[in-house]
Design an enzyme around this catalytic site. Structure first.
Site, PDB file in Angstrom:
ATOM      1  N   GLU A 135      57.537   4.974  53.948  1.00 45.79           N
ATOM      2  CA  GLU A 135      58.306   5.451  52.791  1.00 45.79           C
ATOM      3  C   GLU A 135      58.542   6.951  52.871  1.00 45.79           C
ATOM      4  OE1 GLU A 135      56.212   2.237  49.688  1.00 45.79           O
ATOM      5  OE2 GLU A 135      55.488   4.299  49.782  1.00 45.79           O
ATOM      6  N   PRO A 136      59.310   7.400  53.854  1.00 47.56           N
ATOM      7  CA  PRO A 136      59.515   8.836  54.022  1.00 47.56           C
ATOM      8  C   PRO A 136      60.404   9.422  52.931  1.00 47.56           C
ATOM      9  CG  PRO A 136      60.957   7.639  55.502  1.00 47.56           C
ATOM     10  CD  PRO A 136      60.111   6.603  54.816  1.00 47.56           C
ATOM     11  N   GLY A 137      60.059  10.594  52.461  1.00 48.34           N
ATOM     12  CA  GLY A 137      60.903  11.313  51.504  1.00 48.34           C
ATOM     13  C   GLY A 137      61.211  12.687  52.071  1.00 48.34           C
ATOM     14  N   ARG A 138      60.274  13.600  51.853  1.00 42.28           N
ATOM     15  CA  ARG A 138      60.443  14.995  52.255  1.00 42.28           C
ATOM     16  C   ARG A 138      60.865  15.183  53.717  1.00 42.28           C
ATOM     17  NH1 ARG A 138      57.469  18.919  49.723  1.00 42.28           N
ATOM     18  NH2 ARG A 138      56.025  17.278  49.079  1.00 42.28           N
ATOM     19  N   ARG A 174      59.148  23.939  42.497  1.00 43.22           N
ATOM     20  CA  ARG A 174      58.024  23.845  43.445  1.00 43.22           C
ATOM     21  C   ARG A 174      57.168  25.106  43.510  1.00 43.22           C
ATOM     22  NH1 ARG A 174      58.334  23.123  48.327  1.00 43.22           N
ATOM     23  NH2 ARG A 174      56.569  21.716  48.472  1.00 43.22           N
ATOM     24  N   TYR A 208      53.528  24.118  42.435  1.00 44.99           N
ATOM     25  CA  TYR A 208      52.579  23.953  43.547  1.00 44.99           C
ATOM     26  C   TYR A 208      52.286  25.251  44.278  1.00 44.99           C
ATOM     27  CZ  TYR A 208      54.979  19.327  43.370  1.00 44.99           C
ATOM     28  OH  TYR A 208      55.564  18.161  42.991  1.00 44.99           O
ATOM     29  N   CYS A 234      62.289  32.457  30.487  1.00 45.21           N
ATOM     30  CA  CYS A 234      61.229  33.180  29.791  1.00 45.21           C
ATOM     31  C   CYS A 234      59.860  32.557  30.050  1.00 45.21           C
ATOM     32  CB  CYS A 234      61.536  33.226  28.309  1.00 45.21           C
ATOM     33  SG  CYS A 234      63.019  34.183  28.020  1.00 45.21           S
ATOM     34  N   GLU A 235      59.381  32.707  31.269  1.00 47.27           N
ATOM     35  CA  GLU A 235      58.061  32.250  31.705  1.00 47.27           C
ATOM     36  C   GLU A 235      57.651  33.180  32.835  1.00 47.27           C
ATOM     37  OE1 GLU A 235      56.333  29.343  30.852  1.00 47.27           O
ATOM     38  OE2 GLU A 235      57.882  28.366  29.648  1.00 47.27           O
ATOM     39  N   TYR A 270      62.721  17.341  46.416  1.00 45.60           N
ATOM     40  CA  TYR A 270      61.997  17.770  45.215  1.00 45.60           C
ATOM     41  C   TYR A 270      62.536  19.083  44.662  1.00 45.60           C
ATOM     42  CZ  TYR A 270      59.000  14.178  47.155  1.00 45.60           C
ATOM     43  OH  TYR A 270      58.537  12.996  47.689  1.00 45.60           O
TER      44      TYR A 270
HETATM   45  C1  LIG Z   1      56.546  10.274  46.747  1.00 48.51           C
HETATM   46  C2  LIG Z   1      56.226   9.039  47.469  1.00 48.51           C
HETATM   47  C3  LIG Z   1      56.580   8.884  48.817  1.00 48.51           C
HETATM   48  C4  LIG Z   1      57.285   9.963  49.610  1.00 48.51           C
HETATM   49  O1  LIG Z   1      56.463  11.031  49.933  1.00 48.51           O
HETATM   50  P1  LIG Z   1      56.993  12.190  50.901  1.00 48.51           P
HETATM   51  O2  LIG Z   1      55.836  13.097  51.011  1.00 48.51           O
HETATM   52  O3  LIG Z   1      58.157  12.825  50.249  1.00 48.51           O
HETATM   53  O4  LIG Z   1      57.338  11.565  52.207  1.00 48.51           O
HETATM   54  C5  LIG Z   1      56.299   7.683  49.414  1.00 48.51           C
HETATM   55  N1  LIG Z   1      55.678   6.677  48.758  1.00 48.51           N
HETATM   56  C6  LIG Z   1      55.305   6.790  47.476  1.00 48.51           C
HETATM   57  C7  LIG Z   1      54.638   5.648  46.800  1.00 48.51           C
HETATM   58  C8  LIG Z   1      55.548   7.970  46.791  1.00 48.51           C
HETATM   59  O5  LIG Z   1      55.175   8.086  45.508  1.00 48.51           O
END
Ligand SMILES: *Cc1c(COP(=O)(O)O)cnc(C)c1O
Length: 418
Positions: A273-276, A312, A316, A344-345, A373
């Protein structure tokens, strides 16, 4: 492969001049490179080619429909954490048999809709949710394919707010709690357990925690099969890190090799499940300097983007590299600067303690690493309309999301205004 580059004294995304783009579309604005997006998707798929793998893009990283459409067209599926993301994914053409639904708080209406759409599976994160899904599947005459999200209690060695595989976090279920769950699944003919999974964190720069998790999960799959469950998939989540500053993230091929090595002996198909890692570096945030002010301590470069556009750093303490796109790059005196927004923070900053040539009001800055993100976490705090998303391809670009209008900020309030 980086499509944000300087040619002569001008900054480009692919073949689009960023100075010109900012003049036409205004700032702040997110700019994404379509060719980088495609290359990242293709590299990922190529790296996993030797083993049956389904990559499901984590929609929360970047949810723009035009971007999603590209990703699904490459053959990826979707990993969702809300009903809103389900609708987006379907609208952008995600095949329903490549959609997995994760998240600790799935609600009745979301589950109903996902059942109706015949998604590939639900990643179960609590016994209560298991019951809910069973009941809803029964009453609609369906079978729900499920996978259990296991919390392997492994430290992903990343920022505490994005570590998700420890018992101190809300995610997944501990191995010790599984036997009870298996009993519940056996009692529910509307449920079909087809996999186990985990997602231990994000922005991981070391493969070892992931390797340990995969090994532990493979072992667990073995024992669960011995209980008579016909598992098909092992889901190892997302989490591969990228370079924001000087990090040295594992290559996609090392990442693939590590996972495949551990999962192969099980014979189960792999889900990731790649995102970033797919979208983090395909985007920048363009912002213009409003003014520069000096305090006894330092300079504050006040820009027209803020924490509502990129949270971010605030959330973080993340580092994003910031470059001056103006052509008078060398004229500024190197100075200690904080690059801050108008909100204003005190926590509203994009970059802190940067030794950079002092920018001038009107200069255009480019904040890197704003594909993941960034837009997807944007808000309207301080009644700031959300910035447009521009998808560049070669010498052209498309406005993948228009800048929000001021009117849209209060449109839903007007109806009940006395
Ligand atoms: C956010 C998330 C991801 C993706 O994470 P990345 O660090 O962006 O690759 C994959 N699986 C689940 C369940 C998530 O909540």
């Amino acid at each position: 492969m980086d499509q944000f580059k300087v040619t002569g004294d001008r900054y480009f995304c692919e073949n689009v001049d960023l100075t010109k783009l900012a003049k036409i579309e205004g700032t702040p604005a997110y700019v994404y490179s379509k060719s980088m997006l495609r290359a990242h998707c293709e590299n990922l798929l190529a790296a996993f080619k030797s083993y049956p793998t389904q990559a499901c893009f984590a929609v929360k990283a970047l949810s723009n429909l035009s971007v999603l459409r590209e990703i699904f067209a490459c053959g990826l599926g979707a990993d969702l954490v809300s009903g809103g993301e389900l609708e987006r994914a379907l609208m952008a053409g995600a095949p329903s048999d490549k959609i997995v639904f994760s998240g600790v708080g799935k609600q009745v209406h979301e589950i109903k809709r996902a059942l109706e759409a015949n998604i590939m599976m639900f990643n179960i994160e609590s016994p209560y949710e298991l019951d809910m899904i069973a009941q809803l599947a029964e009453s609609s005459g369906k079978t729900a394919a499920i996978s259990i999200r296991v919390n392997p209690n492994i430290d992903a060695q990343t920022n505490a707010k994005i570590t998700t595989g420890l018992y101190s976090t809300k995610f997944g279920l501990a191995e010790g709690d599984l036997p009870e769950l298996f009993e519940a699944i056996r009692r529910r003919p509307s449920l079909k357990l087809i996999g186990l999974g985990c997602h231990i964190g994000s922005q991981m720069l070391d493969l070892n925690p992931l390797r340990d998790a995969a090994r532990q999960m493979a072992k667990l799959c073995h024992s669960v099969r011995q209980l008579g469950f016909d598992l098909k998939h092992l889901n190892m989540g997302g989490g591969l890190g990228i370079r924001y500053r000087n990090e040295d993230p594992p290559s996609v091929s090392d990442y693939a090799a590590a996972l495949i090595k551990e999962v192969k002996p099980t014979g189960l198909s792999l889900i990731i499940e790649p995102g970033r890692s797919l979208v983090g570096n395909i985007g920048v945030l363009l912002t213009r300097v409003i003014n520069v002010k000096k305090t006894p301590d330092r300079h504050f470069v006040v820009v027209d983007a803020a924490m509502n556009d990129l949270v971010r750093p605030t959330l973080y303490e993340s580092y994003h590299s910031i470059e001056n796109v103006a052509d008078n790059l060398t004229t500024g005196v190197p100075s200690l600067c904080d690059i801050v927004g108008p909100i204003c923070e005190s926590g509203d900053y994009l970059g802190k303690d940067r030794m950079i040539p002092l920018p001038s009001p009107g200069d255009l800055l480019m904040v890197r690493g704003c594909g993941a993100y960034a837009a997807s976490m944007a808000s309207q705090y301080n009644s700031r309309p959300r910035a447009p998303e521009l998808l560049v391809s070669g010498t052209n670009y498309q406005v993948a999301r228009k800048r929000e209008s001021l009117q849209s900020l209060w449109a839903e309030e007007l109806a009940n205004l006395d």
